[in-house]
Scaffold this motif. Structure first.
Motif, mmCIF file in Angstrom:
data_model
loop_
_atom_site.group_PDB
_atom_site.id
_atom_site.type_symbol
_atom_site.label_atom_id
_atom_site.label_comp_id
_atom_site.label_asym_id
_atom_site.label_seq_id
_atom_site.Cartn_x
_atom_site.Cartn_y
_atom_site.Cartn_z
ATOM 1 N N LEU A 73 0.825 -1.200 0.000
ATOM 2 C CA LEU A 73 0.000 0.000 0.000
ATOM 3 C C LEU A 73 0.866 1.259 0.000
ATOM 4 O O LEU A 73 0.578 2.231 -0.709
ATOM 5 N N GLY A 74 1.918 1.245 0.815
ATOM 6 C CA GLY A 74 2.808 2.397 0.859
ATOM 7 C C GLY A 74 3.458 2.675 -0.488
ATOM 8 O O GLY A 74 3.583 3.836 -0.900
ATOM 9 N N ALA A 75 3.869 1.620 -1.193
ATOM 10 C CA ALA A 75 4.478 1.795 -2.511
ATOM 11 C C ALA A 75 3.465 2.321 -3.524
ATOM 12 O O ALA A 75 3.783 3.199 -4.338
ATOM 13 N N VAL A 76 2.241 1.793 -3.478
ATOM 14 C CA VAL A 76 1.189 2.271 -4.388
ATOM 15 C C VAL A 76 0.902 3.744 -4.131
ATOM 16 O O VAL A 76 0.773 4.547 -5.062
ATOM 17 N N TYR A 77 0.814 4.128 -2.858
ATOM 18 C CA TYR A 77 0.550 5.527 -2.516
ATOM 19 C C TYR A 77 1.701 6.421 -2.987
ATOM 20 O O TYR A 77 1.482 7.532 -3.480
ATOM 21 N N ALA A 78 2.929 5.948 -2.816
ATOM 22 C CA ALA A 78 4.086 6.758 -3.214
ATOM 23 C C ALA A 78 4.063 7.063 -4.703
ATOM 24 O O ALA A 78 4.432 8.160 -5.132
ATOM 25 N N ILE A 79 3.614 6.104 -5.499
ATOM 26 C CA ILE A 79 3.624 6.270 -6.946
ATOM 27 C C ILE A 79 2.361 6.969 -7.458
ATOM 28 O O ILE A 79 2.426 7.860 -8.313
ATOM 29 N N ALA A 80 1.197 6.579 -6.911
ATOM 30 C CA ALA A 80 -0.077 7.034 -7.480
ATOM 31 C C ALA A 80 -0.661 8.268 -6.823
ATOM 32 O O ALA A 80 -1.465 8.973 -7.439
ATOM 33 N N LEU A 81 -0.285 8.549 -5.566
ATOM 34 C CA LEU A 81 -0.956 9.622 -4.838
ATOM 35 C C LEU A 81 -0.820 10.998 -5.492
ATOM 36 O O LEU A 81 -1.785 11.773 -5.469
ATOM 37 N N PRO A 82 0.330 11.370 -6.066
ATOM 38 C CA PRO A 82 0.390 12.688 -6.723
ATOM 39 C C PRO A 82 -0.680 12.879 -7.795
ATOM 40 O O PRO A 82 -1.318 13.935 -7.869
ATOM 41 N N LYS A 83 -0.921 11.859 -8.632
ATOM 42 C CA LYS A 83 -1.945 11.957 -9.656
ATOM 43 C C LYS A 83 -3.347 11.944 -9.057
ATOM 44 O O LYS A 83 -4.251 12.644 -9.539
ATOM 45 N N VAL A 84 -3.539 11.151 -8.010
ATOM 46 C CA VAL A 84 -4.849 11.098 -7.354
ATOM 47 C C VAL A 84 -5.183 12.450 -6.733
ATOM 48 O O VAL A 84 -6.313 12.945 -6.845
ATOM 49 N N VAL A 85 -4.205 13.061 -6.082
ATOM 50 C CA VAL A 85 -4.420 14.371 -5.464
ATOM 51 C C VAL A 85 -4.796 15.410 -6.518
ATOM 52 O O VAL A 85 -5.722 16.214 -6.331
ATOM 53 N N THR A 86 -4.111 15.388 -7.645
ATOM 54 C CA THR A 86 -4.424 16.325 -8.723
ATOM 55 C C THR A 86 -5.855 16.138 -9.221
ATOM 56 O O THR A 86 -6.578 17.122 -9.471
ATOM 57 N N ALA A 87 -6.289 14.892 -9.325
ATOM 58 C CA ALA A 87 -7.646 14.619 -9.791
ATOM 59 C C ALA A 87 -8.705 15.049 -8.786
ATOM 60 O O ALA A 87 -9.835 15.373 -9.173
ATOM 61 N N VAL A 145 14.690 16.182 0.609
ATOM 62 C CA VAL A 145 15.427 17.357 0.133
ATOM 63 C C VAL A 145 16.333 16.979 -1.034
ATOM 64 O O VAL A 145 16.475 17.732 -2.013
ATOM 65 N N THR A 146 16.937 15.808 -0.966
ATOM 66 C CA THR A 146 17.916 15.409 -1.971
ATOM 67 C C THR A 146 17.270 14.784 -3.201
ATOM 68 O O THR A 146 17.576 15.159 -4.337
ATOM 69 N N TRP A 147 16.374 13.825 -2.987
ATOM 70 C CA TRP A 147 15.831 13.061 -4.113
ATOM 71 C C TRP A 147 14.311 13.168 -4.268
ATOM 72 O O TRP A 147 13.772 12.681 -5.249
ATOM 73 N N GLY A 148 13.611 13.726 -3.311
ATOM 74 C CA GLY A 148 12.167 13.883 -3.445
ATOM 75 C C GLY A 148 11.384 12.948 -2.536
ATOM 76 O O GLY A 148 11.904 11.969 -1.995
ATOM 77 N N PHE A 149 10.098 13.266 -2.385
ATOM 78 C CA PHE A 149 9.242 12.524 -1.463
ATOM 79 C C PHE A 149 8.890 11.132 -1.972
ATOM 80 O O PHE A 149 8.590 10.251 -1.171
ATOM 81 N N LYS A 150 8.884 10.929 -3.274
ATOM 82 C CA LYS A 150 8.526 9.606 -3.780
ATOM 83 C C LYS A 150 9.535 8.556 -3.321
ATOM 84 O O LYS A 150 9.140 7.485 -2.823
ATOM 85 N N LEU A 151 10.817 8.853 -3.468
ATOM 86 C CA LEU A 151 11.836 7.903 -3.029
ATOM 87 C C LEU A 151 11.772 7.709 -1.519
ATOM 88 O O LEU A 151 11.908 6.579 -1.028
ATOM 89 N N ALA A 152 11.556 8.791 -0.767
ATOM 90 C CA ALA A 152 11.458 8.667 0.686
ATOM 91 C C ALA A 152 10.301 7.758 1.075
ATOM 92 O O ALA A 152 10.426 6.914 1.980
ATOM 93 N N ALA A 153 9.161 7.901 0.397
ATOM 94 C CA ALA A 153 8.000 7.057 0.698
ATOM 95 C C ALA A 153 8.260 5.605 0.312
ATOM 96 O O ALA A 153 7.855 4.677 1.033
ATOM 97 N N LEU A 154 8.927 5.395 -0.822
ATOM 98 C CA LEU A 154 9.228 4.024 -1.241
ATOM 99 C C LEU A 154 10.175 3.338 -0.258
ATOM 100 O O LEU A 154 10.010 2.149 0.054
#
Length: 279
Positions: free
Chosen positions: A167-181, A247-256
C-alpha cells in the motif's frame, strides 16, 4: 527604485543587459540544461515532488547550516541508540534472536514515520493548509492504526507488514496523480477523500507493532517498554532521514524506502518465528 534596494541584488532588470551567469542563458548562447549543469548551485526548477527552494547546495541540495544542525541532533540520538542496544540484550541469550527483534521494531519506527511525513506533504496539496492536513492526517492515521492494533491477532505480522509495504508503494507512486484529480472537489469532499485514502494504510500499519510486542518479554527479548523506546528512537532518526531524502531526491523515493522498511520488518519477524520454532 531599484537603485534604493539594500536587501536584494537584482540580476535581471528591464532595459539592462543581464549579468553573468544569466547573460549566456537569456541570449541563447547556452541551453537551460547546460546552464543548470554548469551552475555551482542547484538552480533546477522546484516541483511538488521536491518543494525545497532553499536546497541549492550541490550535489545533495542540503544547506550546510542545516546539515550541521542535523548532525548535532543525530549524534546524541545514535549514541543513545548504541548504548540502548548493547545494554538491552538479556545475559546468556541468543544474540541472533535479539538482533532480529531490534531490526523488526527499528524497521517499524522508520517505516511508519517516513510514510506519515510523505503523506503529510501529499495531503497538504490536497487540503490546502498544513493545519487541516496535520489534524486530519494524524487523527485518521492514529485512529485507523488503533483499529488495526485491535485486529492484529487475526492477521500474522508478516502479512500485515507486506500489506503495509504494498500500500505504501502504491501511494508513493499514485498519490500525486490522485491528489491532482481530487483538487476540483469542495473542501468537505477533499477532507472525506483524505480520510478514505489514509484509513486503509493506517489500519495495516497499526498491526505489526502489537503483534511484535506479544512475542517479547521472555528469553532473548527484553520487556515491551524496551521496544517502545527503541521504536521511538528510530522514529526520530526516521524523521530526520526522511527530510534528508526528500530534500535530496524527493518525497517519492522517501515514501518508497519507508514502504521497504515494512518488507524488512516482515523478513525479520519471519526469521524470529523460524528460529523460535527450531529452538
Amino acid at each position: 527604485v531599484l537603485d534604493q534596494w539594500t536587501s536584494a541584488r537584482p540580476v535581471i532588470e528591464p532595459g539592462r543587459v543581464a549579468e553573468p551567469p544569466y547573460d549566456a542563458l537569456l541570449s541563447g548562447d547556452t541551453s537551460l540544461e547546460a546552464w543548470v549543469a554548469a551552475s555551482p548551485l542547484r538552480v533546477d526548477p522546484v516541483f511538488d515532488e521536491r518543494p525545497f527552494f532553499f536546497a541549492r547546495q550541490k550535489p545533495w541540495g542540503i544547506p550546510s547550516l542545516m546539515a550541521k544542525n542535523l548532525v548535532w541532533v543525530l549524534v546524541p540520538v545514535l549514541a543513545l541508540l548504541g548504548g540502548f542496544s548493547l545494554l538491552g540484550k538479556p545475559r546468556g541469550e541468543s544474540a541472533a534472536l535479539y538482533g532480529s527483534s531490534l531490526v523488526y521494531f527499528a524497521s517499524l519506527g522508520l517505516g511508519f514515520i517516513a510514510v506519515e511525513l510523505c503523506l503529510l506533504q501529499r495531503l497538504t496539496l490536497l487540503l490546502g493548509h498544513p493545519i487541516f492536513t496535520l489534524s486530519i492526517l494524524l487523527f485518521t492515521l492514529l485512529a485507523a492504526s488503533g483499529l488495526g492494533s485491535a485486529f492484529s491477532k487475526r492477521f500474522s505480522a508478516p502479512v500485515a507488514c507486506v500489506a503495509a509495504a504494498l500500500l505504501g508503494a502504491v501511494y508513493a507512486i499514485a498519490l500525486p496523480k490522485v491528489v491532482t484529480a481530487l483538487l476540483p472537489l469542495s473542501l468537505a469532499g477533499r477532507i472525506a477523500a483524505a480520510v478514505i485514502l489514509v484509513a486503509p494504510l493506517g489500519f495495516v500499519m497499526g498491526m505489526p507493532f502489537p503483534s511484535g510486542l506479544r512475542r517479547v518479554g521472555h528469553g532473548p527479548f527484553p520487556a515491551p517498554p524496551f521496544y517502545w523506546g527503541l521504536n521511538g528512537i528510530f522514529s526520530v532518526i526516521g524523521s530526520i532521514g526522511t527530510v534528508l531524502l526528500a530534500v535530496t531526491w524527493g518525497f517519492k523515493l522517501a515514501a518508497l524506502l519507508g514502504a521497504a522498511c515494512y518488507l524488512l520488518a516482515a523478513v525479520s519477524f519471519s526469521a524470529l518465528e523460524q528460529k523460535t520454532a527450531s529452538e
